[in-house]
Design an enzyme around this catalytic site. Structure first.
Site, short mmCIF file in Angstrom:
data_model
loop_
_atom_site.label_atom_id
_atom_site.label_comp_id
_atom_site.label_asym_id
_atom_site.label_seq_id
_atom_site.Cartn_x
_atom_site.Cartn_y
_atom_site.Cartn_z
N MET A 11 -42.36 -9.27 -18.13
CA MET A 11 -42.43 -9.07 -19.73
C MET A 11 -41.88 -10.38 -20.71
O MET A 11 -42.34 -10.62 -21.73
CB MET A 11 -42.02 -7.82 -20.27
N GLY A 24 -40.09 -10.26 -13.13
CA GLY A 24 -40.86 -10.69 -12.00
C GLY A 24 -40.01 -10.35 -10.75
O GLY A 24 -40.85 -10.38 -9.58
N ILE A 81 -46.05 -5.60 -12.96
CA ILE A 81 -45.41 -6.17 -13.97
C ILE A 81 -44.02 -5.76 -14.04
O ILE A 81 -43.89 -4.40 -13.73
CB ILE A 81 -45.98 -6.64 -15.15
N CYS A 82 -42.91 -6.23 -14.33
CA CYS A 82 -41.40 -5.57 -14.69
C CYS A 82 -41.00 -6.67 -15.82
O CYS A 82 -41.71 -7.12 -16.64
CB CYS A 82 -40.68 -5.86 -13.51
N GLN A 83 -39.82 -6.92 -15.94
CA GLN A 83 -39.14 -7.53 -17.04
C GLN A 83 -39.33 -9.19 -16.90
O GLN A 83 -39.48 -9.96 -17.60
CB GLN A 83 -37.74 -7.26 -17.47
#
Length: 113
Positions: A110, A85, A81-83
């Site tokens: 996120m 995608g 996961i990141c902020q």
């Protein structure tokens, strides 16, 4: 006429960059909530330490993009996961190149969680 060629090249390049990597699964944040306690998965967050500190999901370990992926187990599914995608998609591509078989990207990151 040359402008159309340039536009076509730019569109083609963007489509190629956004194309999902072969062999990488994708899940929504709603689907993620159902697998967070799965012991056969390793959860990694590829955002910066500052982003991670600001807001994170406890099951996710912070390993910023481009560092330390070789330490991950190859016998478990890696969920990234990141902020938004984008970085997690890049991380998934890197993991596949390193020989990881089961890699999953969380769509929307996120921001969607």
């Amino acid at each position: 006429m040359e402008t159309w060629i340039l536009i076509a090249l730019i569109v083609g390049f963007l489509a190629w960059r956004l194309k999902p990597t072969k062999g990488v699964q994708s899940i929504t944040t709603a689907q993620l909530k159902h697998v967070l306690n799965d012991k056969d998965k390793v959860f990694i967050d590829v955002r910066t330490p500052a982003e991670y500190k600001g807001r994170n999901i406890p099951q996710f370990k912070n390993i910023p993009l481009g560092s330390g992926f070789h330490q991950l187990p190859k016998d478990k599914e890696i969920v990234v996961i990141c902020q938004s995608g984008m970085r997690s998609s890049q991380a998934c591509k890197q993991l596949k190149k390193l020989g990881y078989e089961r890699v999953t990207n969380v769509r929307g990151g996120m921001s969607a969680y």
